[in-house]
Scaffold this motif. Structure first.
Motif, PDB file in Angstrom:
ATOM      1  N   GLU A  13       0.981  -1.223  -0.130  1.00 25.20           N
ATOM      2  CA  GLU A  13       0.088  -0.120   0.011  1.00 25.20           C
ATOM      3  C   GLU A  13       0.870   1.138   0.059  1.00 25.20           C
ATOM      4  O   GLU A  13       0.461   2.357  -0.598  1.00 25.20           O
ATOM      5  N   ARG A  70       3.899   1.372  -1.168  1.00 30.18           N
ATOM      6  CA  ARG A  70       4.512   1.697  -2.538  1.00 30.18           C
ATOM      7  C   ARG A  70       3.508   2.241  -3.619  1.00 30.18           C
ATOM      8  O   ARG A  70       3.916   3.038  -4.384  1.00 30.18           O
ATOM      9  N   LYS A  71       2.217   1.862  -3.497  1.00 36.96           N
ATOM     10  CA  LYS A  71       1.202   2.453  -4.481  1.00 36.96           C
ATOM     11  C   LYS A  71       1.252   3.938  -4.288  1.00 36.96           C
ATOM     12  O   LYS A  71       1.073   4.716  -5.601  1.00 36.96           O
ATOM     13  N   LEU A  72       1.452   4.289  -3.118  1.00 37.19           N
ATOM     14  CA  LEU A  72       1.514   5.801  -3.006  1.00 37.19           C
ATOM     15  C   LEU A  72       2.736   6.628  -3.574  1.00 37.19           C
ATOM     16  O   LEU A  72       2.777   7.427  -4.030  1.00 37.19           O
ATOM     17  N   VAL A  83       4.818   5.819  -5.682  1.00 37.99           N
ATOM     18  CA  VAL A  83       4.763   5.898  -7.049  1.00 37.99           C
ATOM     19  C   VAL A  83       3.860   6.963  -7.815  1.00 37.99           C
ATOM     20  O   VAL A  83       3.731   6.959  -9.187  1.00 37.99           O
ATOM     21  N   ASP A  84       2.692   7.008  -6.943  1.00 40.75           N
ATOM     22  CA  ASP A  84       1.958   8.041  -7.510  1.00 40.75           C
ATOM     23  C   ASP A  84       2.150   9.487  -7.558  1.00 40.75           C
ATOM     24  O   ASP A  84       2.443  10.009  -6.381  1.00 40.75           O
ATOM     25  N   PRO A  85       2.281  10.303  -8.616  1.00 41.13           N
ATOM     26  CA  PRO A  85       2.648  11.630  -8.598  1.00 41.13           C
ATOM     27  C   PRO A  85       1.929  12.574  -7.898  1.00 41.13           C
ATOM     28  O   PRO A  85       2.440  13.620  -7.241  1.00 41.13           O
ATOM     29  N   SER A  86       0.493  12.177  -7.458  1.00 38.16           N
ATOM     30  CA  SER A  86      -0.099  13.224  -6.833  1.00 38.16           C
ATOM     31  C   SER A  86       0.251  13.055  -5.316  1.00 38.16           C
ATOM     32  O   SER A  86       0.045  13.968  -4.557  1.00 38.16           O
ATOM     33  N   PHE A  87       0.602  11.641  -4.930  1.00 29.22           N
ATOM     34  CA  PHE A  87       1.119  11.733  -3.422  1.00 29.22           C
ATOM     35  C   PHE A  87       2.477  12.321  -3.451  1.00 29.22           C
ATOM     36  O   PHE A  87       2.666  12.941  -2.315  1.00 29.22           O
ATOM     37  N   GLN A  88       3.043  12.355  -4.151  1.00 28.42           N
ATOM     38  CA  GLN A  88       4.409  12.776  -4.019  1.00 28.42           C
ATOM     39  C   GLN A  88       4.489  14.252  -4.260  1.00 28.42           C
ATOM     40  O   GLN A  88       5.034  14.969  -3.627  1.00 28.42           O
TER      41      GLN A  88
END
Length: 563
Positions: free
Chosen positions: A531, A533-535, A537-542
């Motif tokens: 879970e 890791r999914k975040l 690699v997510d540009p919006s989370f970054q």
């Protein structure tokens, strides 16, 4: 002017009009330093081999190594034996009765009745034998577990309460313990050694009655009752979680409480507020400053009580919104400080008063537009950092998730007029020690290093840690500001701030140890947690994390947090 650093060197991002007023010296980076292998995250890929059996954990391939277990005060024997799998200690389900536990098997997990609680534990098969994690069970039971070495696992019970009456002493703990009771005659004392026990950091046992206690040995908590004559021990209890030691003869000497009087403000300006807390009674053996769950700073004084004129008395100053004597979240009495802005706090107990200094941390008076910040994207080039293998065979590298976060932090800082210096803006490795050295040479005001975490057990940990070096007060304040802002938006567990000495005692992390300005290392999330890791690699989370980091820096500089 000599060109900025070439490719494979540092990039300086700043508004065009900042060049002359910053005076940051530029130079080419002509050497790189090999990454310290101790601090490399490549340990997540190492293999511990034992025979030919291996347990695959993402990219980490670890052999289950047979281990010995010390469970509080005794050593149980397991058949089949307990094994090590990464950071976890696994024990066979069929041998749980050796701990006095009862297991009810189920599909994929079992229920275990242990220490008057019901636990839910996942089953892991090893050569057809069902195992469960003893580490997980101990966490659920409120104990403490750690590896003494590669093949020795220790479980400790946490002492929760000590109650003393005229003829007995009662000890309550999270797991069963045994005690050794003896007397001393110069001066007269009753001593209780609680074996297989520890005192939790930041959560001391509640006490009722006059006694002293300390961590006497790594697995022994010593409790001392001062007497007017040597007592006779009437009974020694059997091992358990709730033990009572009875004695006769002698009277317990009552230790006088520390009576706290209303605090008084001494020197007071924007740089420093001196708070004096008068007291009556014996000089406190130890006084500490701790951040409470409400964000306030608590001055904790052992065995303190408020004076009659202290209850409800509140004062304020340039740095303090209030200072009051109250009962703390931990159950004892202390002084609660509510700060107007992030500040460092030091405490010094004297003979008649406790002196508290509330100090503005380094560089905290700067406007962001006048600040020079080094933003470090962890790892790079041949140093991938931690890695995770996806079901489709693709590899996610730590170096590839830290870079976009660092780039966004740098962009946001530049937008606000700050001078932002990136240790790398593409896939190369500047060198471990060169990162902080360049910040030092440029007289930077802050150093922010961004990383992704990992451990040896897939999906066993989640969330954010922010590290500062040793006991550096300024870096700790910066870490707290950033940690709080990330915790507001990440949706992940926020583990708060920690000294890097908790990772490498008396050494810490190289990039923090060598930085000469307030410096933090942010472990945003766990790369080997699905879970997290999914975040990552997510540009919006970054982008969300980058914005939180910049907000935390602004809070340190005295800008009120948004929302």
């Amino acid at each position: 002017m000599e060109p900025l650093l070439r490719r494979r060197a540092f990039r300086v991002a700043r508004p065009p009009d900042v060049w002359e007023r910053t005076g940051v010296r530029q130079r080419r980076l002509i050497r790189t330093v090999q990454l310290n292998t101790i601090e490399s995250r490549r340990d997540s890929k190492m293999r511990l081999l034992m025979g030919t059996a291996t347990v695959c954990l993402g990219l980490a391939s670890l052999a289950a190594a047979q281990v010995s277990v010390q469970y509080t005060f005794f050593k149980p024997t397991f058949s089949p034996p307990a094994v090590r799998s990464g950071d976890e200690c696994l024990v066979p389900v069929e041998s749980l009765q050796r701990l006095g536990w009862v297991a009810v098997p189920g599909q994929g997990e079992i229920q275990v009745r242990a220490e008057e609680k019901t636990l839910k534990l996942k089953v892991q098969q090893r050569s057809g034998v069902p195992y469960v994690s003893l580490s997980d069970a101990v966490r659920q039971l409120g104990g403490m577990a750690k590896w003494l070495d590669q093949k020795s696992f220790q479980v400790l019970s946490l002492v929760q309460a000590i109650e003393v009456s005229k003829d007995s002493a009662r000890v309550r703990a999270s797991l069963p313990v045994d005690v050794s009771v003896f007397t001393l005659d110069a001066p007269p004392r009753l001593v209780v050694d609680v074996k297989g026990a520890a005192i939790a950091a930041g959560a001391p046992p509640k006490t009722d009655g006059p006694c002293r206690y300390a961590q006497f040995a790594p697995d022994v908590v010593r409790i001392v009752l001062d007497m007017n004559a040597v007592p006779k021990v009437a009974s020694k209890p059997k091992p358990g979680k709730d033990l009572t030691i009875s004695f006769a003869g002698g009277t317990i000497l009552t230790q006088a409480p520390v009576i706290l009087r209303p605090p008084v403000v001494g020197a007071d300006d924007e740089a420093e507020t001196v708070l004096r807390i008068p007291y009556e009674g014996p000089k406190p053996s130890s006084v500490s400053a701790m951040r409470g769950p409400d964000g306030a700073i608590w001055i904790r004084v052992p065995q303190a009580k408020p004076s009659e004129d202290a209850n409800g008395t509140a004062i304020s100053s340039v740095s303090l919104a209030s200072a009051t004597i109250e009962r703390s979240p931990w159950g004892d009495v202390g002084v609660r400080l509510e700060l107007r802005r992030p500040m460092g706090v030091t405490v010094s107990p004297g003979e008649k008063e406790i002196v508290v200094r509330v100090v503005r941390p380094r560089n905290a008076s700067l406007a962001l537009s006048n600040a020079v910040l080094f933003v470090d994207a962890g790892h790079g080039g041949t140093d991938t950092g931690a890695q995770a293998k996806l079901p489709d065979g693709k590899i996610v590298n730590e170096k590839d998730v830290t870079l976009p976060i660092a780039q966004e932090v740098s962009r946001l800082l530049m937008t606000d007029g700050a001078t932002s210096v990136m240790t790398r803006d593409s896939d190369f490795n500047p060198g471990l020690y060169a990162r902080a050295e360049a910040a030092n040479d440029s007289s930077a005001h802050f150093f922010i290093s961004i990383h992704a975490n990992s451990n040896t057990v897939v999906n066993s940990m989640s969330g954010t840690f922010v590290y500062y070096h040793a006991d550096d007060m300024d870096s700790r304040v910066l870490a707290e500001c950033i940690s709080e802002e990330i915790g507001r938006v990440s949706g992940l567990p926020n583990h708060g701030v920690r000294s890097d000495y908790t990772l490498y005692p008396n050494k810490g992390l190289a990039v923090l140890r060598t930085a000469k300005m307030p410096a933090v290392l942010i472990e945003v999330a766990y790369l080997n947690n699905e879970e997290d890791r999914k975040l990552l690699v997510d540009p919006s989370f970054q982008k969300k994390i980058a914005e939180a980091i910049v907000r935390g820096i602004k809070v340190y500089l005295g800008v009120k947090a948004e929302g």
